[in-house]
Design an enzyme around this catalytic site. Structure first.
Site, PDB file in Angstrom:
ATOM      1  N   GLU A 160       0.832  -1.222   0.000  1.00  0.00           N
ATOM      2  CA  GLU A 160       0.000   0.000   0.000  1.00  0.00           C
ATOM      3  C   GLU A 160       0.855   1.256   0.000  1.00  0.00           C
ATOM      4  OE1 GLU A 160      -2.801  -0.455   3.247  1.00  0.00           O
ATOM      5  OE2 GLU A 160      -4.175  -1.561   1.963  1.00  0.00           O
ATOM      6  N   GLU A 187      -5.818  -8.215  -1.104  1.00  0.00           N
ATOM      7  CA  GLU A 187      -6.470  -8.017   0.202  1.00  0.00           C
ATOM      8  C   GLU A 187      -7.916  -7.626  -0.033  1.00  0.00           C
ATOM      9  OE1 GLU A 187      -4.768  -5.441   3.179  1.00  0.00           O
ATOM     10  OE2 GLU A 187      -2.728  -5.945   2.551  1.00  0.00           O
TER      11      GLU A 187
HETATM   12  C1  BG6 Z   1      -4.371  -2.930   4.837  1.00  0.00           C
HETATM   13  C2  BG6 Z   1      -3.057  -3.449   5.302  1.00  0.00           C
HETATM   14  O1  BG6 Z   1      -4.324  -1.564   4.948  1.00  0.00           O
HETATM   15  O2  BG6 Z   1      -5.513  -3.199   5.566  1.00  0.00           O
HETATM   16  C3  BG6 Z   1      -3.118  -4.538   6.341  1.00  0.00           C
HETATM   17  O3  BG6 Z   1      -2.248  -3.836   4.226  1.00  0.00           O
HETATM   18  C4  BG6 Z   1      -4.247  -4.245   7.302  1.00  0.00           C
HETATM   19  O4  BG6 Z   1      -1.872  -4.653   6.952  1.00  0.00           O
HETATM   20  C5  BG6 Z   1      -5.543  -4.236   6.510  1.00  0.00           C
HETATM   21  O5  BG6 Z   1      -4.315  -5.124   8.359  1.00  0.00           O
HETATM   22  C6  BG6 Z   1      -6.793  -4.039   7.353  1.00  0.00           C
HETATM   23  O6  BG6 Z   1      -6.660  -2.924   8.164  1.00  0.00           O
HETATM   24  P1  BG6 Z   1      -6.861  -3.028   9.727  1.00  0.00           P
HETATM   25  O7  BG6 Z   1      -6.553  -1.680  10.242  1.00  0.00           O
HETATM   26  O8  BG6 Z   1      -8.275  -3.421   9.914  1.00  0.00           O
HETATM   27  O9  BG6 Z   1      -5.905  -4.062  10.208  1.00  0.00           O
END
Ligand code: BG6
Length: 476
Positions: free
Chosen positions: A176, A374
């Site tokens: 990211e 993701e």
């Molecule tokens: C993304 C990241 O921003 O979102 C992850 O690459 C992160 O590392 C994921 O865990 C979800 O965000 P959060 O804050 O719910 O863990």
């Protein structure tokens, strides 16, 4: 109806610091994740200057994946994973970041981890830097604010490429990388670039300059990686958030476009090998990148990526009310609620259609294969008396997103190569440091205070995803 292609990379994603724990084991150095305390939905994580006594640092132990990875990978294999995305903790390999020689025990851990995946036919998909810059690089060099950090990163990248060249094909350089478009956010700045904002008076200039060095580091890594193994697939990794105008007022439309440009220039550089016009113009006028050489420009051209990895969780909506579009600084200030969308418990909008929109946008812009690395729903899960966990809300979220991804493949011709659901096993939230913000198909018995047996158990979504993979997404 078409379906996901043959060999589609179904799997799950995590990051080293959010699962491994063992923060000092076998020679690992302290990373930026080790100095971040636990927060909540309302209280931000604190970034302390070093590890302080009496503070709760949830990443220190995380879910103990370091010791339990065999058990966890066996569960991924049971779901039918074709790939598993994780990162290599930079400070396991180079404890301080500027060490000359790598830490053999750290390298061996990932050898064993990748072998374990390959044993089940699970392809490792690897991010080199996922919010884990060694703390020493932050303290001594101000992270990527310093040009020297390019060399430290490239040394790390090449060490990994050489070591794992026969085990890993899919790589991504920085997780990211475009999160730092939000340059007043302490957490994004330290996790992405190793910058402590207290130390700066012009966050925007620091962000652009550091991001430029990261992009040079990324391009150098891509170029060197390809020399080590020409079969490597080298990816960018961005947080993709479609930006919608709140109305059809052309002011709102233009603002949404600007906002989008301010978030996508990072991957523009990684794909096109040059800065887009808007960024070039904006940074020149405001003197935001003072150190950029002709050699940098050549490197950017020579190290372009093969695919776009991206995360997708939500969309954002902006309003141009009371805004001078030509003087926007941090566009985050213009974000408003979208009346058409529901939000989750952490305030993130739920917008499956935005994924199809994004797949189209990125295809039109980049003409490259796409990899959703993701996507997922953070939610509080309830364990029933018999131990079962009925996470139907998670199934619903994932199903709707995959349905849209399928439409993008079928009706829009998007070249989608894989899908890794975020936090396939419960892990420490990056944003809040909570355990209770759960994403997994696999439940981990641990609470926000660090109590629990760490025992793993299967949620209902485990069986649902297993079926999705079995049918290559025909049954969702
Ligand atoms: C993304 C990241 O921003 O979102 C992850 O690459 C992160 O590392 C994921 O865990 C979800 O965000 P959060 O804050 O719910 O863990």
């Amino acid at each position: 109806m078409n379906n996901f292609k043959r060999g589609f990379l179904w799997g799950g994603a995590v990051a080293a610091h959010q699962v491994e724990g063992a923060w000092q084991k076998d020679g690992k150095g302290i990373s930026v994740a080790d100095v971040m305390t636990a927060g909540t939905n309302d209280i931000s994580r604190e970034i302390t200057k070093g590890v302080l006594p009496n503070k709760n640092y949830p990443n220190h132990d995380a879910i103990d994946f370091y010791e339990r990875y065999k058990e966890d990978i066996a569960l991924f294999a049971e779901m039918g994973f074709k790939c598993f995305r994780t990162s290599i903790a930079w400070s396991r390999i180079f404890p301080n970041g500027d060490d000359e020689k790598p830490n053999e025990a750290g390298l061996r851990f990932y050898d064993d981890l990748f072998d374990e995946c390959l044993k089940y036919g699970i392809e490792p998909v690897i991010t080199l830097s996922h919010f884990e810059i060694p703390w020493h690089l932050v303290e001594k060099y101000n992270g990527f604010a310093n040009r020297k950090t390019i060399d430290f990163f490239v040394h790390f990248a090449v060490t990994c490429f050489e070591r794992y060249k026969n085990k890993v094909k899919y790589w991504m350089t920085f997780n990211e990388i475009n999160n730092q478009a939000d340059f007043n956010n302490d957490i994004s700045m330290v996790t992405n670039s190793g910058l402590l904002l207290d130390d700066y008076n012009n966050n925007e200039a620091e962000m652009y300059q550091s991001a430029h060095y990261e992009l040079v580091a990324s391009a150098l890594a891509v170029k060197k990686g390809k020399k080590i193994n020409s079969e490597f697939m080298m990816g960018a990794m961005i947080s993709y958030i479609p930006v919608y105008p709140v109305s059809s007022d052309p002011q709102d439309m233009l603002l949404a476009q600007k906002f989008n440009q301010r978030r996508l220039w990072f991957s523009d550089v990684q794909v096109w090998g040059e800065y887009p016009k808007e960024t070039e113009n904006y940074t020149e006028q405001n003197n935001l990148i003072s150190d950029i050489t002709e050699e940098d420009r050549v490197i950017l051209k020579e190290g372009t990526v093969d695919y776009i990895g991206f995360s997708y969780y939500q969309s954002m909506t902006v309003s141009a009310k009371n805004v001078n579009i030509d003087q926007i600084k941090s566009p985050m200030e213009m974000v408003v609620k979208n009346p058409h969308l529901k939000i989750n418990e952490w305030g993130w909008s739920i917008d499956p259609l935005g994924l199809r929109y994004g797949l189209n946008e990125l295809t039109d812009r980049y003409h490259l294969p796409l990899f959703i690395v993701e996507n997922g729903l953070g939610a509080i899960d309830k364990v029933e008396n018999d131990g079962s966990i009925h996470d139907l809300y998670r199934i619903d979220y994932l199903r709707k997103h995959l349905q849209e991804a399928k439409k993008a493949v079928t009706f829009d011709g998007v070249d989608l190569i894989g899908y890794t659901s975020w936090g396939c096993i419960d892990l420490v939230s990056a944003g809040t440091g909570q355990m209770s913000k759960r994403y997994g198909f696999i439940y981990v018995d641990k609470d926000d205070k660090g109590n629990g047996t760490l025992e793993r158990s299967k949620k209902d979504s485990f069986y649902w995803y297993q079926r999705v993979i079995q049918t290559n997404g025909k049954e969702l």
